[in-house]
Every structure is written in C-alpha cells, then in structure tokens.
Design a protein around this motif. Sequence first.
Motif, PDB file in Angstrom:
ATOM      1  N   UNK A 126       3.459 -12.961  14.797  1.00  0.00           N
ATOM      2  CA  UNK A 126       3.651 -13.155  13.662  1.00  0.00           C
ATOM      3  C   UNK A 126       2.699 -13.887  12.429  1.00  0.00           C
ATOM      4  N   UNK A 127       1.594 -13.150  11.019  1.00  0.00           N
ATOM      5  CA  UNK A 127       1.024 -14.970  11.090  1.00  0.00           C
ATOM      6  C   UNK A 127       0.956 -14.708   9.372  1.00  0.00           C
ATOM      7  N   UNK A 128       1.099 -15.927   8.836  1.00  0.00           N
ATOM      8  CA  UNK A 128       1.048 -15.859   7.468  1.00  0.00           C
ATOM      9  C   UNK A 128       0.061 -14.827   6.813  1.00  0.00           C
ATOM     10  N   UNK A 129       0.171 -14.253   5.778  1.00  0.00           N
ATOM     11  CA  UNK A 129      -0.907 -13.160   5.679  1.00  0.00           C
ATOM     12  C   UNK A 129      -1.482 -13.307   4.055  1.00  0.00           C
ATOM     13  N   UNK A 130      -1.396 -14.753   3.539  1.00  0.00           N
ATOM     14  CA  UNK A 130      -2.046 -15.727   2.866  1.00  0.00           C
ATOM     15  C   UNK A 130      -1.036 -15.626   1.262  1.00  0.00           C
ATOM     16  N   UNK A 131       0.252 -15.450   1.403  1.00  0.00           N
ATOM     17  CA  UNK A 131       1.121 -15.442   0.662  1.00  0.00           C
ATOM     18  C   UNK A 131       2.067 -16.373   0.706  1.00  0.00           C
ATOM     19  N   UNK A 132       2.760 -17.269   0.424  1.00  0.00           N
ATOM     20  CA  UNK A 132       4.161 -18.106   0.819  1.00  0.00           C
ATOM     21  C   UNK A 132       5.537 -16.485   0.171  1.00  0.00           C
ATOM     22  N   UNK A 133       6.349 -16.004   1.736  1.00  0.00           N
ATOM     23  CA  UNK A 133       6.879 -15.626   1.875  1.00  0.00           C
ATOM     24  C   UNK A 133       6.427 -14.124   2.231  1.00  0.00           C
ATOM     25  N   UNK A 134       5.228 -13.839   2.245  1.00  0.00           N
ATOM     26  CA  UNK A 134       4.958 -12.728   2.879  1.00  0.00           C
ATOM     27  C   UNK A 134       3.898 -12.643   4.637  1.00  0.00           C
ATOM     28  N   UNK A 135       4.672 -12.786   5.270  1.00  0.00           N
ATOM     29  CA  UNK A 135       3.795 -12.265   7.089  1.00  0.00           C
ATOM     30  C   UNK A 135       3.267 -11.247   7.458  1.00  0.00           C
ATOM     31  N   UNK A 136       2.314 -11.351   8.102  1.00  0.00           N
ATOM     32  CA  UNK A 136       1.327 -10.002   8.542  1.00  0.00           C
ATOM     33  C   UNK A 136       1.853 -10.165   9.985  1.00  0.00           C
ATOM     34  N   UNK A 137       2.332  -8.478  10.792  1.00  0.00           N
ATOM     35  CA  UNK A 137       2.111  -8.537  12.720  1.00  0.00           C
ATOM     36  C   UNK A 137       0.994  -7.845  12.551  1.00  0.00           C
ATOM     37  N   UNK A 138       0.452  -8.638  13.556  1.00  0.00           N
ATOM     38  CA  UNK A 138      -0.446  -7.900  14.610  1.00  0.00           C
ATOM     39  C   UNK A 138      -0.883  -8.089  16.298  1.00  0.00           C
ATOM     40  N   UNK A 139      -1.694  -7.084  16.300  1.00  0.00           N
ATOM     41  CA  UNK A 139      -1.823  -7.384  18.114  1.00  0.00           C
ATOM     42  C   UNK A 139      -1.930  -8.870  17.758  1.00  0.00           C
ATOM     43  N   UNK A 140      -2.218  -9.916  19.550  1.00  0.00           N
ATOM     44  CA  UNK A 140      -2.791 -10.672  19.245  1.00  0.00           C
ATOM     45  C   UNK A 140      -4.370 -10.832  19.830  1.00  0.00           C
ATOM     46  N   UNK A 141      -4.656  -9.346  20.427  1.00  0.00           N
ATOM     47  CA  UNK A 141      -6.302  -8.896  20.411  1.00  0.00           C
ATOM     48  C   UNK A 141      -7.450  -8.913  19.130  1.00  0.00           C
ATOM     49  N   UNK A 142      -6.245  -8.244  18.641  1.00  0.00           N
ATOM     50  CA  UNK A 142      -7.040  -8.131  17.303  1.00  0.00           C
ATOM     51  C   UNK A 142      -7.297  -9.110  15.743  1.00  0.00           C
ATOM     52  N   UNK A 143      -6.098 -10.204  16.002  1.00  0.00           N
ATOM     53  CA  UNK A 143      -6.172 -11.347  15.629  1.00  0.00           C
ATOM     54  C   UNK A 143      -7.714 -12.170  15.708  1.00  0.00           C
ATOM     55  N   UNK A 144      -7.844 -12.114  17.179  1.00  0.00           N
ATOM     56  CA  UNK A 144      -8.568 -13.126  17.673  1.00  0.00           C
ATOM     57  C   UNK A 144      -9.900 -12.028  17.230  1.00  0.00           C
TER      58      UNK A 144
END
Length: 156
Positions: A126-144
Amino acid sequence: MAATRGTQMLTKAGVAFALHPYDYDPNAEKIGLAAAAALGLDPALMLKTLMVEVDGKPACCVIPAGDSLSMKKVAAAFGGKAAAMMPVPKAEKLTGYHVGGISPFGTQRPVPVVIEAAPCTAAKVWINAGQRGLLLSIAPADALRVLGAKAAPLTA
C-alpha cells in the motif's frame, strides 16, 4: 474520489491497483502508521514516500511506514556519496503533492526511485495515491516497473 496524477499515471500505464480511502489524521505522529492502523494493514506493507537528495540531486525512497532511512544505504542505492532528507517546501514543489499525500507516482518532476527490498516480495503493498487520506494497493513488481525503480535495502 477524484483521480490524482498518481492514479492517472497508473491507469494510463495499464497497471492494476485498488484505492483505499481512510480518515487522514494531520496530528498523527507517524502518518503512515496511522494509515495502516485505520485500514487494518500490516505496517511492513504500508509504504511511505520520502524525498531525499543524493549528492545534491533529488531522489525518492519508498519504505515501510514504521522504518527509518539509513542515509548511508540511500546514498549507496543511488550510487552517490552522501544523502539527506529533502526540505519539505522543496519536496512539495518538486512532487506537486503535500506532505502526508506524497506519492512516487505522477510526480510533477520524475526522479529516480528506490523501493525498500523487503516488502517487494509481498503480493501487494500500500502506497500513497497522491492525496492525504488515499492509499492505493499495488503489486510491488508493477510499482517497480511503472516507476522504473529498483529494489534495494534502504532502512536502518
């Protein structure tokens, strides 16, 4: 929930992610840990985005919310000699995000990114989506992949 530059970047790249809004507490001592608690997430998989300068050049580190950076490891990960935290006003100007809502995705000015290696073995982070109070979940391989980032040890 309005799209952020981060979610737009991921959508455009065709990367799967899910949004997770939560009640942002501006008075929380550790914002990432407060977000993990609010959503019932493992703090080791709740990643925070930290802007740094390596040999005076901007860079981005993504590490578990409860961990601290080792500036020696940060410098090594980016192939530099010295690393320091980026001052808040500079980080906000460079990313176009406010502290507490800084995401490595969709920054105003792209910079090199390194993600702590340990959580990169998980199915999802889970990583911040670019706004306070909003996270996004993502596969680490996709994030990299989408960030052109590498995984390396960064924490103390």
